[in-house]
Design a protein around this motif. Sequence first.
Motif, PDB file in Angstrom:
ATOM      1  N   SER A 104      13.642  18.826 -40.983  1.00  0.00           N
ATOM      2  CA  SER A 104      11.796  18.215 -42.040  1.00  0.00           C
ATOM      3  C   SER A 104      12.837  19.519 -43.447  1.00  0.00           C
ATOM      4  CB  SER A 104      11.109  18.491 -41.753  1.00  0.00           C
ATOM      5  OG  SER A 104       9.829  18.415 -43.144  1.00  0.00           O
ATOM      6  N   ARG A 105      12.500  20.658 -42.985  1.00  0.00           N
ATOM      7  CA  ARG A 105      12.824  21.654 -43.879  1.00  0.00           C
ATOM      8  C   ARG A 105      14.582  21.133 -44.712  1.00  0.00           C
ATOM      9  NH1 ARG A 105      13.001  25.834 -40.620  1.00  0.00           N
ATOM     10  NH2 ARG A 105      10.473  26.096 -40.963  1.00  0.00           N
ATOM     11  N   LEU A 106      15.720  21.741 -43.953  1.00  0.00           N
ATOM     12  CA  LEU A 106      16.516  21.407 -44.507  1.00  0.00           C
ATOM     13  C   LEU A 106      16.668  20.150 -45.390  1.00  0.00           C
ATOM     14  CD1 LEU A 106      19.579  22.407 -44.193  1.00  0.00           C
ATOM     15  CD2 LEU A 106      20.290  20.863 -42.612  1.00  0.00           C
ATOM     16  N   ALA A 107      15.819  19.209 -44.925  1.00  0.00           N
ATOM     17  CA  ALA A 107      15.880  17.729 -45.936  1.00  0.00           C
ATOM     18  C   ALA A 107      15.163  18.526 -47.276  1.00  0.00           C
ATOM     19  CB  ALA A 107      15.366  16.761 -45.636  1.00  0.00           C
ATOM     20  N   SER A 108      14.349  18.622 -47.416  1.00  0.00           N
ATOM     21  CA  SER A 108      13.705  18.971 -48.720  1.00  0.00           C
ATOM     22  C   SER A 108      14.393  19.712 -49.327  1.00  0.00           C
ATOM     23  CB  SER A 108      12.287  19.955 -47.892  1.00  0.00           C
ATOM     24  OG  SER A 108      11.554  18.714 -47.795  1.00  0.00           O
ATOM     25  N   GLN A 109      14.887  21.032 -48.728  1.00  0.00           N
ATOM     26  CA  GLN A 109      15.867  21.905 -49.305  1.00  0.00           C
ATOM     27  C   GLN A 109      17.098  21.324 -50.181  1.00  0.00           C
ATOM     28  OE1 GLN A 109      16.978  24.930 -46.425  1.00  0.00           O
ATOM     29  NE2 GLN A 109      14.970  25.872 -46.627  1.00  0.00           N
TER      30      GLN A 109
ATOM     31  N   LEU B  66      13.279  12.375 -52.865  1.00  0.00           N
ATOM     32  CA  LEU B  66      13.018  12.879 -51.040  1.00  0.00           C
ATOM     33  C   LEU B  66      11.413  12.892 -51.041  1.00  0.00           C
ATOM     34  CD1 LEU B  66      13.638  12.156 -48.266  1.00  0.00           C
ATOM     35  CD2 LEU B  66      13.949  14.599 -47.759  1.00  0.00           C
ATOM     36  N   ARG B  67      10.525  12.080 -51.268  1.00  0.00           N
ATOM     37  CA  ARG B  67       9.470  11.802 -51.263  1.00  0.00           C
ATOM     38  C   ARG B  67       8.746  12.275 -49.540  1.00  0.00           C
ATOM     39  NH1 ARG B  67       9.756  12.620 -55.452  1.00  0.00           N
ATOM     40  NH2 ARG B  67       8.886  11.810 -57.037  1.00  0.00           N
ATOM     41  N   SER B  68       9.021  11.705 -48.282  1.00  0.00           N
ATOM     42  CA  SER B  68       8.613  12.307 -46.964  1.00  0.00           C
ATOM     43  C   SER B  68       9.676  11.491 -45.398  1.00  0.00           C
ATOM     44  CB  SER B  68       7.466  11.564 -47.525  1.00  0.00           C
ATOM     45  OG  SER B  68       7.520  10.102 -46.695  1.00  0.00           O
ATOM     46  N   LEU B  69       9.919  12.091 -44.813  1.00  0.00           N
ATOM     47  CA  LEU B  69      10.932  11.855 -43.583  1.00  0.00           C
ATOM     48  C   LEU B  69       9.909  12.142 -42.445  1.00  0.00           C
ATOM     49  CD1 LEU B  69      12.997  14.885 -42.341  1.00  0.00           C
ATOM     50  CD2 LEU B  69      11.180  14.989 -44.555  1.00  0.00           C
TER      51      LEU B  69
ATOM     52  N   MET C  40      21.926   9.848 -49.681  1.00  0.00           N
ATOM     53  CA  MET C  40      21.820   9.872 -47.902  1.00  0.00           C
ATOM     54  C   MET C  40      22.892  10.770 -47.556  1.00  0.00           C
ATOM     55  SD  MET C  40      19.327   8.745 -47.105  1.00  0.00           S
ATOM     56  CE  MET C  40      19.118   8.624 -45.101  1.00  0.00           C
ATOM     57  N   GLN C  41      24.036  10.688 -48.691  1.00  0.00           N
ATOM     58  CA  GLN C  41      25.142  11.088 -47.790  1.00  0.00           C
ATOM     59  C   GLN C  41      24.916  12.111 -47.879  1.00  0.00           C
ATOM     60  OE1 GLN C  41      27.770   9.532 -46.621  1.00  0.00           O
ATOM     61  NE2 GLN C  41      28.488  11.835 -46.191  1.00  0.00           N
ATOM     62  N   ARG C  42      24.508  13.405 -48.954  1.00  0.00           N
ATOM     63  CA  ARG C  42      24.003  14.718 -49.272  1.00  0.00           C
ATOM     64  C   ARG C  42      23.726  15.491 -47.836  1.00  0.00           C
ATOM     65  NH1 ARG C  42      22.485  13.555 -54.258  1.00  0.00           N
ATOM     66  NH2 ARG C  42      20.987  14.006 -54.329  1.00  0.00           N
ATOM     67  N   LEU C  43      22.991  14.376 -47.576  1.00  0.00           N
ATOM     68  CA  LEU C  43      21.294  14.677 -46.670  1.00  0.00           C
ATOM     69  C   LEU C  43      22.186  14.092 -45.061  1.00  0.00           C
ATOM     70  CD1 LEU C  43      18.480  12.583 -47.364  1.00  0.00           C
ATOM     71  CD2 LEU C  43      18.475  14.661 -47.503  1.00  0.00           C
TER      72      LEU C  43
ATOM     73  N   ARG D 203      26.849  19.835 -41.249  1.00  0.00           N
ATOM     74  CA  ARG D 203      27.050  21.183 -41.352  1.00  0.00           C
ATOM     75  C   ARG D 203      26.219  22.304 -40.940  1.00  0.00           C
ATOM     76  NH1 ARG D 203      26.463  21.179 -46.574  1.00  0.00           N
ATOM     77  NH2 ARG D 203      24.639  21.794 -46.947  1.00  0.00           N
ATOM     78  N   ASP D 204      24.913  21.525 -40.850  1.00  0.00           N
ATOM     79  CA  ASP D 204      23.720  23.553 -40.811  1.00  0.00           C
ATOM     80  C   ASP D 204      22.865  23.156 -39.095  1.00  0.00           C
ATOM     81  OD1 ASP D 204      24.645  24.461 -42.485  1.00  0.00           O
ATOM     82  OD2 ASP D 204      22.960  23.413 -43.932  1.00  0.00           O
ATOM     83  N   LEU D 205      22.989  21.835 -39.303  1.00  0.00           N
ATOM     84  CA  LEU D 205      22.245  21.377 -37.102  1.00  0.00           C
ATOM     85  C   LEU D 205      23.496  20.520 -36.252  1.00  0.00           C
ATOM     86  CD1 LEU D 205      19.180  19.984 -38.682  1.00  0.00           C
ATOM     87  CD2 LEU D 205      19.329  22.622 -38.518  1.00  0.00           C
ATOM     88  N   GLY D 206      24.699  20.252 -36.526  1.00  0.00           N
ATOM     89  CA  GLY D 206      25.686  20.200 -35.626  1.00  0.00           C
ATOM     90  C   GLY D 206      25.126  18.332 -35.489  1.00  0.00           C
ATOM     91  N   ALA D 207      24.993  17.840 -35.904  1.00  0.00           N
ATOM     92  CA  ALA D 207      24.118  16.705 -36.131  1.00  0.00           C
ATOM     93  C   ALA D 207      25.148  15.568 -35.973  1.00  0.00           C
ATOM     94  CB  ALA D 207      23.361  15.782 -37.301  1.00  0.00           C
TER      95      ALA D 207
END
Length: 816
Positions: free
Chosen positions: A745-750, A756-759, A799-802, A808-812
């Motif tokens: 959540s924090r990474l998506a908001s940043q 982005l309104r909510s997830l 969505m591509q930026r997310l 990159r940051d979470l290894g997802a």
Amino acid sequence: MEVSYKWLQAYIDLPESPEEVGKRLTATGLEVEGIDTIDAVPGGLNGVVIGQVLTCNKHPDADKLNLTTVDVGAAEPLPIVCGAPNVAAGQKVVVALVGATLYPRSADGRPAEPFQIKKAKIRGAVSEGMICAEDEIGLGQSHAGIMVLDTDLPNGTPAARYFNLEADYQIAIGLTPNRIDAASHFGVARDLKAALNRPLRLPSVDAFTVHSTDFTLDVRVEDTEACPRYTGLTISGLTVRESPQWLKQRLIAIGLKPINNVVDITNFVCHDLGQPLHAFDADQIAGNQVVVKTLPEGTPFVTLDGVERKLSATDLMICDAEKPMCIAGVFGGQQSGVTSQTTRIFLESAYFAPTSVRKTAQYHGLKTDASFRFERGTDPNMPVFALKRAALLILEVAGPDARVTSAITDLYPSPIAPFRVLVRYRNIDRLIGIRIDHTEIHRILDALDITADEQTSEGFVAVVPPYRVDVTREADVIEEILRIYGLDNVPLSPVLAADSLSEFPKTDPDQWQNRIGQLLAANGFYEILTLSLTRPAYHDAIRQTLPGADVTLLNPLSDDLSVMRQTLLFSALETLVYNINRRQRDLKTFEFGKVYHKATADDGSVKYVERMRLSLALVGNQQAESWRQKNQPVEYHDLATAVQRVLNLFRVKSVDTQPADPTLFQYGLTYLVNKKPLVSLGLVQPKLTKLVDLKQPVFYADFDWSALLKLAGSKTRYEEVSRFPEVRRDLSLVIDKAVTFEQISRLASQTERKLLRSLNVFDTYEGANLGADKKSYSVSFILQDATQTLTDGAIDKTMQRLITAFERDLGAVIRK
């Protein structure tokens, strides 16, 4: 404390009703909590009156019955059929009217079945009442004939007035600890004397006489600090028996059970004058000696209740030449008590030091009428007067041969002086808020037995009698003036009234507590209120997490209630287990309460800290059992949802998190705002639930209430509903198990701050096909532009930026 209305009337004229007297007492600070009617006999002889037989003729169809007409003060005489052999015209009689309920006595004096008088026909003759014998109205056992009275009272007079059996009223007073001077009828009457400005009638002891000195005991006081004054005398030739009716009525009216005439007199004087007394069987006093002293630690002593107690070395005891007889000021001994065989007594009246009696009563867990008074401070000038009063009453009720057989022993080496308090008129005006005429001030003080010395235009020295142990400062004297003058007589300042609205705090803690309570109650929670005292063992189990040292009680009632709580956790657990043991297994509770600890200041001094907390606790199933769905145990997210609802009400939008304290929680989170803990929540460690014998898992949350209130000042913001639609896109992320949704959540908001309104996580999955230590989150993303409708290109670009950030940051790994 209970007092009798009729008993008070013996001290002061009271034409007012009991309710009016209760209002005046409450206004003076003796708060009346209730008034109950006390009947002298069952039923109070309601519906029973004095009547006069006008005519008496034989019944034509029954030889043993008489037809009478009786004047009961009504418009017409009553026809009454009477079977008593002694009824005759002209007699004054006792008549039970139709509708009256009688409470008769059987031949052995025991209460019989009550019955109601009804209009009837007896052998064809109408009967509208009953002419009564003494057993039929519960005043005796005789049924030989009707009661024939010698009285000039008007017909129709209630019989209770003739027999002096009118109902009494028990007035319950919530006596505060500082007002021990009012712990008697005399003490209450003193306040009424001042409030009503009426004279007081003190019972006379002028008739007291020492008949002889044939039986004089050797009395010594070895501990004059614990016993500043000790008085006593002997009475011989008495007969211990049932008390007379007047004495029993007095005691019953205040909730005491009559025992025998001697013990009842000591109880009567205690509640009459506020001076506890004790009567010893003089024939059980070894060596004709009475010694007031302490005994070695651990000395056994059997009290009147038959319990053997081990004495403390500081317990003051009343002893004879061989053994202890009484715990001074607290409880008598079994061997020296008055019995039906007693013919001689030693009657004790003393002043014991409050601290001594308080320690002893606390040590032995004994609370008696005597200790209640002694440990708060009795009147050191009352013992001799009370002794004479009790002796006269014992001589009255204990038989014609009773005699005072010793002079009064009065050991009072260091008389206790009155308190002297400097009082200034300007301070009286300042503290009360208005100027009271000086003449009225001194009238009030004189009525309260407080005299004025060294009077000047500036003030005076108040000389306060030693029985007013609570009046030792100038403010205390002013309070006495105010409570008698009347708080209602002090007008509210118009300035204060006008300014009062501006004094309300911006954040009202009570209002917020009410709002949160309503929110939680609406979501199925029950509020609990628990004691602030708790067990030391609880704190020992979590010692490393506590903010400071325990606040311990100096005189705890028990070891299990000896420290002030430092957490609400164990209060909640005890409440849960109490209800679970009573088959209430599905529980959601909340509590607002304070916690306490000691801390050391920078200068080395010790300070006491108290903090307000809010706790939530869940145990059992989410909903009650139903055919529509299976039982589902509560889980962490049920608690987290409740916590979030509380935070939403305070408009807390974002928080940081860290793992909850593992000493308290098996797992959970602590929410932080501005890097300070706001609430901790999670599953309670099983070792802690075992301390209260609770075997079910418990989810618990602990809020810092003060920190929450600081967040309550922000104003509500309103935004116009967007004219442009929201768009939802979903992603399935395969990530390491160590990655939390908070990180996503924090990474998506940043990454996307504008659209982005909510997830939200709408599905999770773990399985062997994902790989070791992996999990899958299915996450929905709500996108919206406040200025225009989103295009597919803008959505795909966002969505591509997310996706790039997650990889990159979470290894997802993004699942297709």
